[in-house]
Every structure is written in structure tokens, then in C-alpha cells.
Design a protein around this motif. Structure first.
Motif, short mmCIF file in Angstrom:
data_model
loop_
_atom_site.label_atom_id
_atom_site.label_comp_id
_atom_site.label_asym_id
_atom_site.label_seq_id
_atom_site.Cartn_x
_atom_site.Cartn_y
_atom_site.Cartn_z
N SER A 75 13.41 2.20 -9.95
CA SER A 75 14.20 3.13 -10.75
C SER A 75 15.70 3.04 -10.47
O SER A 75 16.12 2.69 -9.37
CB SER A 75 13.72 4.57 -10.48
OG SER A 75 12.36 4.72 -10.80
N TYR A 76 16.47 3.36 -11.52
CA TYR A 76 17.93 3.48 -11.44
C TYR A 76 18.61 2.18 -11.01
O TYR A 76 19.65 2.19 -10.37
CB TYR A 76 18.32 4.64 -10.51
CG TYR A 76 17.56 5.90 -10.84
CD1 TYR A 76 17.73 6.55 -12.06
CD2 TYR A 76 16.61 6.42 -9.95
CE1 TYR A 76 16.99 7.68 -12.38
CE2 TYR A 76 15.88 7.55 -10.25
CZ TYR A 76 16.07 8.19 -11.48
OH TYR A 76 15.33 9.29 -11.80
N ASN A 77 17.99 1.07 -11.37
CA ASN A 77 18.59 -0.23 -11.13
C ASN A 77 19.37 -0.68 -12.36
O ASN A 77 19.12 -0.22 -13.48
CB ASN A 77 17.50 -1.26 -10.81
CG ASN A 77 16.67 -0.85 -9.61
OD1 ASN A 77 17.13 -0.91 -8.47
ND2 ASN A 77 15.44 -0.43 -9.86
N GLN B 169 0.80 -1.23 0.00
CA GLN B 169 0.00 0.00 0.00
C GLN B 169 0.83 1.27 0.00
O GLN B 169 0.75 2.08 0.90
CB GLN B 169 -0.93 0.03 1.22
CG GLN B 169 -1.91 -1.10 1.30
CD GLN B 169 -1.40 -2.28 2.06
OE1 GLN B 169 -0.71 -2.12 3.05
NE2 GLN B 169 -1.71 -3.47 1.58
N GLY B 170 1.62 1.48 -1.00
CA GLY B 170 2.28 2.76 -1.18
C GLY B 170 3.66 2.84 -0.55
O GLY B 170 3.99 2.14 0.41
N GLY B 171 4.47 3.70 -1.14
CA GLY B 171 5.81 3.92 -0.62
C GLY B 171 6.76 2.76 -0.81
O GLY B 171 7.73 2.62 -0.07
N ILE B 172 6.53 1.92 -1.83
CA ILE B 172 7.43 0.81 -2.12
C ILE B 172 8.46 1.30 -3.13
O ILE B 172 8.13 1.59 -4.28
CB ILE B 172 6.67 -0.41 -2.66
CG1 ILE B 172 5.53 -0.81 -1.70
CG2 ILE B 172 7.63 -1.57 -2.88
CD1 ILE B 172 5.96 -1.15 -0.31
N VAL B 173 9.70 1.39 -2.70
CA VAL B 173 10.76 1.98 -3.52
C VAL B 173 11.89 0.97 -3.68
O VAL B 173 12.46 0.50 -2.70
CB VAL B 173 11.30 3.27 -2.86
CG1 VAL B 173 12.48 3.83 -3.64
CG2 VAL B 173 10.18 4.31 -2.75
N VAL B 174 12.20 0.65 -4.95
CA VAL B 174 13.29 -0.27 -5.29
C VAL B 174 14.22 0.48 -6.22
O VAL B 174 13.95 0.61 -7.42
CB VAL B 174 12.75 -1.56 -5.94
CG1 VAL B 174 13.88 -2.55 -6.18
CG2 VAL B 174 11.66 -2.20 -5.08
N GLU B 175 15.32 0.99 -5.69
CA GLU B 175 16.18 1.87 -6.48
C GLU B 175 17.65 1.57 -6.23
O GLU B 175 18.07 1.19 -5.14
CB GLU B 175 15.89 3.33 -6.13
CG GLU B 175 14.50 3.78 -6.54
CD GLU B 175 14.24 5.26 -6.34
OE1 GLU B 175 13.22 5.75 -6.85
OE2 GLU B 175 15.06 5.94 -5.66
N GLY C 144 14.92 5.18 -15.55
CA GLY C 144 16.38 5.16 -15.56
C GLY C 144 17.01 3.82 -15.28
O GLY C 144 18.16 3.76 -14.82
N ASN C 145 16.30 2.73 -15.55
CA ASN C 145 16.88 1.40 -15.35
C ASN C 145 17.72 1.01 -16.57
O ASN C 145 17.38 1.33 -17.71
CB ASN C 145 15.78 0.38 -15.14
CG ASN C 145 14.97 0.68 -13.88
OD1 ASN C 145 15.41 0.45 -12.77
ND2 ASN C 145 13.76 1.22 -14.08
N TRP C 146 18.82 0.29 -16.32
CA TRP C 146 19.67 -0.27 -17.38
C TRP C 146 19.51 -1.78 -17.35
O TRP C 146 19.79 -2.42 -16.33
CB TRP C 146 21.12 0.10 -17.15
CG TRP C 146 21.43 1.55 -17.38
CD1 TRP C 146 20.55 2.56 -17.65
CD2 TRP C 146 22.73 2.16 -17.33
NE1 TRP C 146 21.21 3.75 -17.78
CE2 TRP C 146 22.55 3.55 -17.59
CE3 TRP C 146 24.01 1.69 -17.08
CZ2 TRP C 146 23.62 4.44 -17.61
CZ3 TRP C 146 25.07 2.57 -17.11
CH2 TRP C 146 24.89 3.92 -17.38
N ILE C 147 19.04 -2.33 -18.46
CA ILE C 147 18.70 -3.75 -18.53
C ILE C 147 19.40 -4.38 -19.73
O ILE C 147 19.31 -3.86 -20.84
CB ILE C 147 17.18 -3.92 -18.65
CG1 ILE C 147 16.50 -3.49 -17.34
CG2 ILE C 147 16.81 -5.36 -19.00
CD1 ILE C 147 14.99 -3.43 -17.43
N ARG C 148 20.05 -5.51 -19.48
CA ARG C 148 20.68 -6.24 -20.59
C ARG C 148 20.45 -7.74 -20.41
O ARG C 148 20.63 -8.29 -19.33
CB ARG C 148 22.18 -5.97 -20.66
CG ARG C 148 22.86 -6.71 -21.82
CD ARG C 148 24.24 -6.15 -22.11
NE ARG C 148 25.13 -6.29 -20.97
CZ ARG C 148 26.18 -5.49 -20.75
NH1 ARG C 148 26.43 -4.48 -21.56
NH2 ARG C 148 26.95 -5.69 -19.69
N GLY C 149 20.04 -8.37 -21.52
CA GLY C 149 19.94 -9.82 -21.55
C GLY C 149 18.58 -10.35 -21.16
O GLY C 149 17.86 -9.78 -20.34
N GLY C 150 18.22 -11.47 -21.79
CA GLY C 150 16.97 -12.15 -21.52
C GLY C 150 16.91 -13.43 -22.32
O GLY C 150 17.87 -13.82 -22.98
#
Length: 323
Positions: free
Chosen positions: A153-155, A117-123, A187-193
Motif C-alpha cells: 500500500s501507498y507505494n 506467513q503473515g505480517g508482510i508489509v510493503v508500504e 492507495g498505490n499510484w502506478i504509471r506506465g507499462g
């Protein structure tokens, strides 16, 4: 490193006040860091709040490394979750949880926030080789997360082909931000899948949802697709860069498709640059399903398709350092 063979969870539950009219949990000071815990012991908290968990290494766990249930105002930082058989972090019915500057390596899923319920931040976290398979395999998944102040963000994340069976790198499932504070994927940087025939980079509006924005992300060879809107309202994909080389499982760079009948409205797709090749080596940059409402910016929003300036060099050779 030899993996521990036995993991006993640390169960930490608050004691209620002796007063009959006081049902609050006794708070621990926010400076608590769990330094007394052994490096490999998993952590289970129920009803906890105002805590920090930092600097822990949990390796070879046979269950989720950190589980928070009914918790609030907790920060998890500078931890390492390595070679886990389940998830790195699982949140259930939590609010105001910050997960930052952690390293997730060879776990089934990095972070799953479930009915929060809100305020979940994964950075500012790093992810390497999510094991999967589906329904796991995400760096981060929000499942029925609602409210303001949420961010992924920014992961930085990398899945090396053959190391696991990852699915979506970032998945927003039945999740809702607010008009004033949409869920941010920035602003996430993602490589590979791959090799999943359904998994890819960033999917918004999975089984519906609302008020979500994915902006300024960079994706290189993220899987079957690059980015997607699969349902919901007020969902935006803006100013992202997506590159995918032809591989046996690749399909499309960006798509908008009301999957499962979850209608799409008030979507925005603009300012994106895409250069994506499907399994037949066709430059298949994007797709709008027939039943889907055309997003704002689809035709005149500055999207650049087949942008040949996009390639594997968009991201540094060493993306995930573990530091």
C-alpha cells in the motif's frame, strides 16, 4: 556511476546457544542498522530476527540485493537498490517483515515475498523501471503469502516504455489473507507499462487465493490491462481509478476471468471509475468472462465506465522522486 564488478554477499547467521536444550537463535538488538557494511555489498540473512536494515545503497549487484530466509521481525527502510541484475528484496519463509520508504530503480523485480506467513508489509516505497522480463518485472509480488497483517500500500511506481520489460506491477499469486485481515493493496499510484501482452497494473487471485482487497489505487497507462481478478474467493476491487490510452499492447481496463480453472466466488467490484482504450482505440473498460461468477456490484455497484474525467493528469508529472 561505474558499477562494481565484484559483489560478495554478507552472510549473517546467528549462533545457537551453548545449552543443549536451547535451540533458539541468539537475538541481535533491534537497533542494528548494518552501518558497517559497504554501500554496494549485498545482504543475505538466514534465521535472523529483531533487526533493522536502513540507509543502505546497493548498486549494480549481480544477485538479489537483500535476501531474507526464515527471518522474522525485520524492518528494511530508507534503502536504495539501483541497477541490479536480479531482485531488490527477496523474502522466503519469513514473517513480520516491513519494507518501507525504499527506492528501487532498474532492477528485475522490486520485492518478491515467497511462501511467507503473515505480517508482510510493503508500504511507502518508490519503484522506477522494473527490468523484467516475466516471470520477473513486478514492483511487488506475493507468491503463496498467507496470514493476517499483509499489505502492499501507498507505494508509487513508474515504468517508462522502452526502459525494461515489466509484467504486472502488483501481483498476488496463490496468496491468502484472512476474513478479519485481508491482504491489502491500497492507495498505490502506478504509471506506465508495456510492451508485454500479458502484464499490467494490479492482479488479484492469480492461480487462486482468498481474502484480498484492492482499494483507492490510481493507475495510468499501466499496460495490457488495468486491474484484474483471475481466481480465488472473497476478493474485492473497490473505488479505484483506471486510465489507459490506446497503445499497441493495451486491451482492457478491468477484467474478471477464472484463468486456468481457478474458480471465482464471493468477489466484489464496485465504485471503480475506468476510461481505458484498447489497441484498436476502442473504449474497452471491462470484461467478465463467461465462466466467471458475476461479482457483487458488477451491475449496480456504482462503477463508472468510460469516465472522461479520467486522463493522464490524474497523477503528478513527477511521480517518482527517489527521495
Amino acid at each position: 556511476m561505474a558499477l562494481p564488478t565484484n559483489h560478495q554477499p554478507i552472510e549473517l547467521q546467528y549462533q545457537k546457544s551453548d545449552r543443549k536444550d536451547d535451540q533458539r537463535f541468539v537475538q541481535w538488538p533491534y537497533s542494528e542498522n548494518f552501518d558497517q557494511l559497504a554501500g554496494s555489498e549485498v545482504i543475505n540473512l538466514n534465521g535472523a530476527h529483531n533487526l533493522q536494515i536502513k540507509g543502505k545503497t546497493i548498486s549494480g549487484a549481480k544477485e538479489t540485493c537483500i535476501t531474507l530466509t526464515n527471518c522474522a521481525n525485520i524492518r528494511i527502510s530508507n534503502c536504495r537498490f539501483v541497477n541490479g541484475k536480479i531482485r531488490g528484496i527477496y523474502l522466503y519463509n519469513c514473517r513480520n517483515i516491513t519494507i518501507e520508504n525504499n527506492f528501487f530503480d532498474h532492477v528485475v523485480t522490486g520485492v518478491l515475498a515467497d511462501h511467507c506467513q503473515g505480517g508482510i508489509v510493503v508500504e511507502h516505497n518508490q519503484f522506477l523501471n522494473m527490468l523484467g522480463p516475466m516471470p520477473g518485472g513486478q514492483y511487488v509480488q506475493f507468491n503463496t503469502v498467507e496470514g493476517a497483517g499483509c499489505s502492499i500500500s501507498y507505494n508509487k511506481g513508474e515504468n517508462i516504455l522502452g526502459e525494461g520489460k515489466p509484467e504486472d506491477c502488483i501481483n498476488l499469486y496463490k496468496s491468502r489473507g484472512t476474513a478479519e485481515s485481508p491482504i491489502k493493496v491500497i492507495g498505490n499510484w502506478i504509471r506506465g507499462g508495456g510492451p508485454s501482452s500479458s502484464g499490467g497494473g494490479i492482479i488479484l487471485g492469480d492461480n487462486g487465493g482468498s481474502y484480498q482487497i484492492a482499494k483507492d489505487n490510481i493507475l495510468v497507462n499501466p499496460g495490457e490491462y488495468g486491474m484484474a481478478i483471475a481466481g480465488g474467493n472473497h476478493i474485492s476491487i473497490i473505488n479505484n481509478r483506471i486510465y489507459g490510452k490506446s497503445q499497441p499492447f493495451t486491451n482492457v481496463g478491468l477484467y474478471v476471468n477464472a484463468i486456468g480453472g481457478y474458480k471465482i466466488s464471493h468477489a466484489v467490484v464496485k465504485g471503480n471509475r475506468i476510461n481505458f482504450y484498447n489497441a484498436a482505440n476502442y473504449n474497452n473498460n471491462w470484461w467478465l468472462a463467461d465462466q466467471s461468477q458475476k461479482p457483487e456490484g458488477w451491475e449496480n455497484g456504482g462503477n463508472i465506465l468510460g469516465d472522461k474525467t479520467l486522463n493522464e493528469n490524474m497523477l503528478p508529472q513527477r511521480l517518482v522522486s527517489g527521495k
